[in-house]
Design a protein around this motif. Structure first.
Motif, PDB file in Angstrom:
ATOM      1  N   GLU A   1       0.833  -1.202   0.000  1.00 11.80           N
ATOM      2  CA  GLU A   1       0.000   0.000   0.000  1.00 11.80           C
ATOM      3  C   GLU A   1       0.872   1.259   0.000  1.00 11.80           C
ATOM      4  O   GLU A   1       0.543   2.249  -0.662  1.00 11.80           O
ATOM      5  CB  GLU A   1      -0.932  -0.005   1.205  1.00 11.80           C
ATOM      6  CG  GLU A   1      -1.953   1.117   1.186  1.00 11.80           C
ATOM      7  CD  GLU A   1      -2.785   1.134   2.452  1.00 11.80           C
ATOM      8  OE1 GLU A   1      -3.988   0.831   2.372  1.00 11.80           O
ATOM      9  OE2 GLU A   1      -2.218   1.474   3.525  1.00 11.80           O
ATOM     10  N   SER A   2       1.979   1.219   0.734  1.00 13.27           N
ATOM     11  CA  SER A   2       2.860   2.396   0.809  1.00 13.27           C
ATOM     12  C   SER A   2       3.444   2.729  -0.565  1.00 13.27           C
ATOM     13  O   SER A   2       3.730   3.875  -0.870  1.00 13.27           O
ATOM     14  CB  SER A   2       3.969   2.181   1.831  1.00 13.27           C
ATOM     15  OG  SER A   2       4.963   1.315   1.326  1.00 13.27           O
TER      16      SER A   2
ATOM     17  N   PHE B   1      -3.660   4.865  -9.162  1.00 12.44           N
ATOM     18  CA  PHE B   1      -3.110   3.562  -9.545  1.00 12.44           C
ATOM     19  C   PHE B   1      -1.598   3.635  -9.379  1.00 12.44           C
ATOM     20  O   PHE B   1      -1.037   4.724  -9.288  1.00 12.44           O
ATOM     21  CB  PHE B   1      -3.429   3.260 -11.010  1.00 12.44           C
ATOM     22  CG  PHE B   1      -4.892   3.147 -11.321  1.00 12.44           C
ATOM     23  CD1 PHE B   1      -5.526   4.091 -12.117  1.00 12.44           C
ATOM     24  CD2 PHE B   1      -5.638   2.080 -10.819  1.00 12.44           C
ATOM     25  CE1 PHE B   1      -6.883   3.981 -12.413  1.00 12.44           C
ATOM     26  CE2 PHE B   1      -7.000   1.966 -11.101  1.00 12.44           C
ATOM     27  CZ  PHE B   1      -7.619   2.926 -11.897  1.00 12.44           C
ATOM     28  N   PHE B   2      -0.934   2.494  -9.354  1.00  8.45           N
ATOM     29  CA  PHE B   2       0.523   2.492  -9.299  1.00  8.45           C
ATOM     30  C   PHE B   2       1.079   3.195 -10.529  1.00  8.45           C
ATOM     31  O   PHE B   2       2.120   3.836 -10.485  1.00  8.45           O
ATOM     32  CB  PHE B   2       1.069   1.058  -9.224  1.00  8.45           C
ATOM     33  CG  PHE B   2       1.018   0.482  -7.838  1.00  8.45           C
ATOM     34  CD1 PHE B   2      -0.103  -0.198  -7.393  1.00  8.45           C
ATOM     35  CD2 PHE B   2       2.098   0.627  -6.977  1.00  8.45           C
ATOM     36  CE1 PHE B   2      -0.149  -0.723  -6.105  1.00  8.45           C
ATOM     37  CE2 PHE B   2       2.068   0.093  -5.677  1.00  8.45           C
ATOM     38  CZ  PHE B   2       0.941  -0.580  -5.246  1.00  8.45           C
TER      39      PHE B   2
ATOM     40  N   VAL C   1      -5.893  -1.568   5.477  1.00  6.86           N
ATOM     41  CA  VAL C   1      -5.295  -1.278   4.173  1.00  6.86           C
ATOM     42  C   VAL C   1      -6.381  -0.700   3.260  1.00  6.86           C
ATOM     43  O   VAL C   1      -6.589  -1.165   2.135  1.00  6.86           O
ATOM     44  CB  VAL C   1      -4.615  -2.523   3.548  1.00  6.86           C
ATOM     45  CG1 VAL C   1      -3.295  -2.820   4.199  1.00  6.86           C
ATOM     46  CG2 VAL C   1      -5.542  -3.729   3.585  1.00  6.86           C
ATOM     47  N   ALA C   2      -7.070   0.314   3.785  1.00  4.87           N
ATOM     48  CA  ALA C   2      -8.211   0.909   3.079  1.00  4.87           C
ATOM     49  C   ALA C   2      -7.825   1.445   1.706  1.00  4.87           C
ATOM     50  O   ALA C   2      -8.574   1.308   0.739  1.00  4.87           O
ATOM     51  CB  ALA C   2      -8.828   2.011   3.927  1.00  4.87           C
ATOM     52  N   LEU C   3      -6.645   2.044   1.612  1.00  5.29           N
ATOM     53  CA  LEU C   3      -6.212   2.624   0.335  1.00  5.29           C
ATOM     54  C   LEU C   3      -5.941   1.514  -0.687  1.00  5.29           C
ATOM     55  O   LEU C   3      -6.266   1.646  -1.867  1.00  5.29           O
ATOM     56  CB  LEU C   3      -4.947   3.467   0.530  1.00  5.29           C
ATOM     57  CG  LEU C   3      -5.115   4.709   1.395  1.00  5.29           C
ATOM     58  CD1 LEU C   3      -3.761   5.318   1.735  1.00  5.29           C
ATOM     59  CD2 LEU C   3      -5.993   5.752   0.706  1.00  5.29           C
ATOM     60  N   LEU C   4      -5.332   0.433  -0.205  1.00  5.74           N
ATOM     61  CA  LEU C   4      -5.052  -0.701  -1.085  1.00  5.74           C
ATOM     62  C   LEU C   4      -6.363  -1.321  -1.561  1.00  5.74           C
ATOM     63  O   LEU C   4      -6.529  -1.654  -2.732  1.00  5.74           O
ATOM     64  CB  LEU C   4      -4.207  -1.744  -0.344  1.00  5.74           C
ATOM     65  CG  LEU C   4      -3.513  -2.799  -1.209  1.00  5.74           C
ATOM     66  CD1 LEU C   4      -2.368  -2.180  -2.005  1.00  5.74           C
ATOM     67  CD2 LEU C   4      -3.005  -3.951  -0.361  1.00  5.74           C
ATOM     68  N   ASP C   5      -7.305  -1.439  -0.618  1.00  6.17           N
ATOM     69  CA  ASP C   5      -8.617  -1.986  -0.922  1.00  6.17           C
ATOM     70  C   ASP C   5      -9.315  -1.178  -2.023  1.00  6.17           C
ATOM     71  O   ASP C   5      -9.872  -1.738  -2.959  1.00  6.17           O
ATOM     72  CB  ASP C   5      -9.463  -2.017   0.357  1.00  6.17           C
ATOM     73  CG  ASP C   5     -10.687  -2.901   0.214  1.00  6.17           C
ATOM     74  OD1 ASP C   5     -11.561  -2.838   1.106  1.00  6.17           O
ATOM     75  OD2 ASP C   5     -10.777  -3.650  -0.778  1.00  6.17           O
ATOM     76  N   THR C   6      -9.237   0.143  -1.894  1.00  4.94           N
ATOM     77  CA  THR C   6      -9.823   1.027  -2.909  1.00  4.94           C
ATOM     78  C   THR C   6      -9.145   0.818  -4.254  1.00  4.94           C
ATOM     79  O   THR C   6      -9.806   0.751  -5.292  1.00  4.94           O
ATOM     80  CB  THR C   6      -9.699   2.503  -2.490  1.00  4.94           C
ATOM     81  OG1 THR C   6     -10.270   2.659  -1.193  1.00  4.94           O
ATOM     82  CG2 THR C   6     -10.399   3.428  -3.472  1.00  4.94           C
TER      83      THR C   6
ATOM     84  N   PHE D   1      -9.236  -0.871  -9.759  1.00  2.00           N
ATOM     85  CA  PHE D   1      -8.531  -1.607 -10.818  1.00  2.00           C
ATOM     86  C   PHE D   1      -9.427  -2.688 -11.409  1.00  2.00           C
ATOM     87  O   PHE D   1      -9.565  -2.794 -12.630  1.00  2.00           O
ATOM     88  CB  PHE D   1      -7.249  -2.217 -10.249  1.00  2.00           C
ATOM     89  CG  PHE D   1      -6.534  -3.144 -11.191  1.00  2.00           C
ATOM     90  CD1 PHE D   1      -6.602  -4.525 -11.020  1.00  2.00           C
ATOM     91  CD2 PHE D   1      -5.817  -2.639 -12.269  1.00  2.00           C
ATOM     92  CE1 PHE D   1      -5.953  -5.378 -11.903  1.00  2.00           C
ATOM     93  CE2 PHE D   1      -5.163  -3.491 -13.159  1.00  2.00           C
ATOM     94  CZ  PHE D   1      -5.237  -4.873 -12.973  1.00  2.00           C
ATOM     95  N   LEU D   2     -10.041  -3.485 -10.533  1.00  2.00           N
ATOM     96  CA  LEU D   2     -10.810  -4.637 -11.005  1.00  2.00           C
ATOM     97  C   LEU D   2     -12.120  -4.242 -11.686  1.00  2.00           C
ATOM     98  O   LEU D   2     -12.691  -5.051 -12.419  1.00  2.00           O
ATOM     99  CB  LEU D   2     -11.058  -5.608  -9.834  1.00  2.00           C
ATOM    100  CG  LEU D   2      -9.785  -6.272  -9.284  1.00  2.00           C
ATOM    101  CD1 LEU D   2     -10.037  -6.905  -7.913  1.00  2.00           C
ATOM    102  CD2 LEU D   2      -9.243  -7.326 -10.253  1.00  2.00           C
ATOM    103  N   GLU D   3     -12.559  -3.004 -11.465  1.00  2.00           N
ATOM    104  CA  GLU D   3     -13.781  -2.518 -12.110  1.00  2.00           C
ATOM    105  C   GLU D   3     -13.553  -2.040 -13.535  1.00  2.00           C
ATOM    106  O   GLU D   3     -14.499  -1.907 -14.304  1.00  2.00           O
ATOM    107  CB  GLU D   3     -14.389  -1.367 -11.302  1.00  2.00           C
ATOM    108  CG  GLU D   3     -15.358  -1.823 -10.217  1.00  2.00           C
ATOM    109  CD  GLU D   3     -16.486  -2.694 -10.743  1.00  2.00           C
ATOM    110  OE1 GLU D   3     -17.182  -2.269 -11.691  1.00  2.00           O
ATOM    111  OE2 GLU D   3     -16.654  -3.811 -10.215  1.00  2.00           O
ATOM    112  N   LEU D   4     -12.297  -1.745 -13.885  1.00  2.00           N
ATOM    113  CA  LEU D   4     -12.021  -1.251 -15.238  1.00  2.00           C
ATOM    114  C   LEU D   4     -12.463  -2.293 -16.260  1.00  2.00           C
ATOM    115  O   LEU D   4     -12.102  -3.461 -16.138  1.00  2.00           O
ATOM    116  CB  LEU D   4     -10.529  -0.954 -15.414  1.00  2.00           C
ATOM    117  CG  LEU D   4      -9.947   0.163 -14.560  1.00  2.00           C
ATOM    118  CD1 LEU D   4      -8.418   0.141 -14.639  1.00  2.00           C
ATOM    119  CD2 LEU D   4     -10.473   1.524 -14.995  1.00  2.00           C
ATOM    120  N   PRO D   5     -13.227  -1.881 -17.269  1.00  2.00           N
ATOM    121  CA  PRO D   5     -13.762  -2.843 -18.245  1.00  2.00           C
ATOM    122  C   PRO D   5     -12.711  -3.771 -18.840  1.00  2.00           C
ATOM    123  O   PRO D   5     -12.901  -4.982 -18.862  1.00  2.00           O
ATOM    124  CB  PRO D   5     -14.384  -1.946 -19.324  1.00  2.00           C
ATOM    125  CG  PRO D   5     -14.726  -0.702 -18.611  1.00  2.00           C
ATOM    126  CD  PRO D   5     -13.711  -0.519 -17.538  1.00  2.00           C
TER     127      PRO D   5
END
Lengths: 233, 240
Positions: free
Chosen positions: B154-155, B162-163, B198-203, B208-212
């Motif tokens: 997460e850090s 996104f990364f 790890v709320a930020l990682l969760d977001t 990411f996974l929602e992107l078509p």
């Protein structure tokens, strides 16, 4: 004179935080020397890690760390790729994508083999036998890759050779300390020949740590780890 | 006229190269490592032939021929030349096809991306896998480590969406799949890996996974659950 100071400006401020016995650190020095980059070496006492190291590699707290104009990069293969990209002359990786992929594949394989060999070195009994078996299988694959070539990179040493470089020096120390024979010349003739060719290259040779210190270090590590293993329930 | 014909052939060849003619991907629907290669190919708009291995119990002769060292999926075969190890494959895809770059241009940023992809693979993934296949105290220890490593990952996000920054890149496709497999692990093994700590990682996982382009490639969740339930039974029986 002007040419010299332009070169220094181009290089920027380069520091390597390392431990002289570490094969991962020597790899980084080899890369810098091949590129003709001047750097300051900052040796670490790994039993008493400096603020500099902890600050610049908070994730792993390990050597090597490259500091380029104060910006830290960790993980030796990541560092070597960085060095190749930051300084364009004397490319370490081929320009050809498939060759690059092969070099990267075998570099990771090489790092896995370090652990296998060290494991074989410190293990005893059945574990040792298994680890030696795995190491020999791996060396057979690597032998195939070097057969017919002077260096893994072809006529010149490159990324692939630097990744495999430990085999030309550290492997033999681990064989001695672990009382085992892995890189036998008649079994792996091409790889054996490569170890001779590689370790003789002047700028490779000049970075190699003293062998007696390596033997001392590995002997102490193995003794310590075996005593730990003997204490586990 | 000959000159024109030559030009056409050359252009045709170039277009074929760009589209990725002669590209095969050997994979398995349940493999996250094959999945991330699919994502890379999709982002680069490369056409390829997909060859499904009948894993986990059978390995085709083709797989053994193309990946004799590891005998694993995924393997990319381009003009009969094989490349194994998913991150090596993704870097090959990046080197070979210049459109839609996955890595930034700056060497330092590239090094950071490689660092984080390596971290996810070498620290997060093994810890999660260990938590998946152990029980009792060993599992508790693995869960602690996995959570710690996810916090460290997460850090690396450093407050970005996104990364890769505003859009996804190398690290996102290298590690984003963990958002699915970690949840599958949580459900099957009855543990907690991703929560408000790890709320930020969760977001990031969710975004990411929602992107078509990402979502379209995901394996069906119920099938994935069933597959991994089977593994879990085998692995935990073996460890007791």
């Amino acid at each position: 004179q002007r040419g010299h100071s332009f070169r220094l400006q181009e290089m920027g401020d380069v520091k390597v935080i390392g431990a002289i016995l570490s094969l991962f650190c020597t790899r980084v020095e080899w890369a810098l020397k091949l590129k003709g980059v001047e750097y300051e070496y900052m040796p670490e006492d790994l039993r008493n890690k400096s603020e500099l190291l902890l600050k610049n590699n908070p994730v792993h707290k390990k050597v090597p760390v490259l500091l380029h104009n104060g910006k830290p990069i960790a993980e030796s293969l990541v560092i070597v790729e960085y060095i190749d990209e930051a300084w364009k002359e004397n490319p370490l990786l081929s320009q050809e994508p498939y060759e690059r992929a092969q070099a990267r594949f075998w570099a990771r394989y090489s790092d896995e083999l370090v652990m296998v060999v060290f494991n074989a070195c410190k293990s005893q009994g059945e574990d040792k036998v298994k680890a030696i078996e795995t190491a020999l299988k791996s060396l057979a694959f690597i032998e195939k890759e070097i057969t017919g070539k002077k260096f893994f990179g072809g006529d010149e040493i490159g990324f692939f050779d630097l990744a495999m470089g430990w085999i030309s020096y550290w492997l033999n120390v681990m064989e001695e300390v672990g009382d085992m024979k892995l890189l036998v010349a008649d079994k792996f003739p091409s790889l054996h020949e490569w170890t001779q060719n590689f370790a003789q290259v002047p700028l490779i040779k000049e970075c190699l740590p003293p062998r007696d210190k390596l033997v001392e270090y590995f002997t102490a590590s193995v003794t310590y780890l075996r005593s730990l293993a003997a204490q586990s329930p | 006229t000959t000159k024109t014909l030559d030009c056409s052939a050359a252009t045709k060849r170039l277009l074929q190269e760009m589209a990725g003619e002669g590209v095969k991907l050997i994979g398995f629907w349940g493999s996250p490592f094959a999945l991330r290669v699919k994502w890379a190919l999709k982002l680069k708009e490369i056409q390829y032939e997909y060859l499904e291995e009948d894993l986990p119990y059978k390995k085709s002769d083709m797989l053994l021929k193309y990946n004799p060292v590891y005998k694993k999926v995924p393997v990319l075969v381009h003009d009969e030349k094989p490349i194994a190890e998913s991150l090596v494959i993704i870097e090959y895809i990046e080197d070979k096809w210049k459109q839609n770059p996955l890595l930034p241009e700056d060497p330092y940023e590239r090094a950071k991306a490689r660092f984080w992809a390596k971290f996810a693979d070498e620290k997060c993934v093994p810890a999660i896998m260990l938590a998946f296949r152990t029980t009792g105290e060993a599992q508790e220890k693995a869960v602690r480590e996995a959570r710690e490593h996810l916090k460290t990952l997460e850090s690396g996000l450093a407050g970005k969406r996104f990364f890769g920054g505003e859009s996804i890149g190398f690290v996102d496709i290298a590690a984003g799949w963990i958002g699915i497999w970690a949840r599958v692990t949580e459900e099957i093994a009855g543990i907690k890996l991703i929560d408000e700590e790890v709320a930020l990682l969760d977001t990031w996982f969710k975004d990411f996974l929602e992107l078509p382009v990402i979502k379209e490639c995901l394996p069906p969740r119920d099938r994935l659950l069933e597959l991994n339930q089977g593994f879990h039974k085998m692995l935990t029986a073996a460890s007791t």
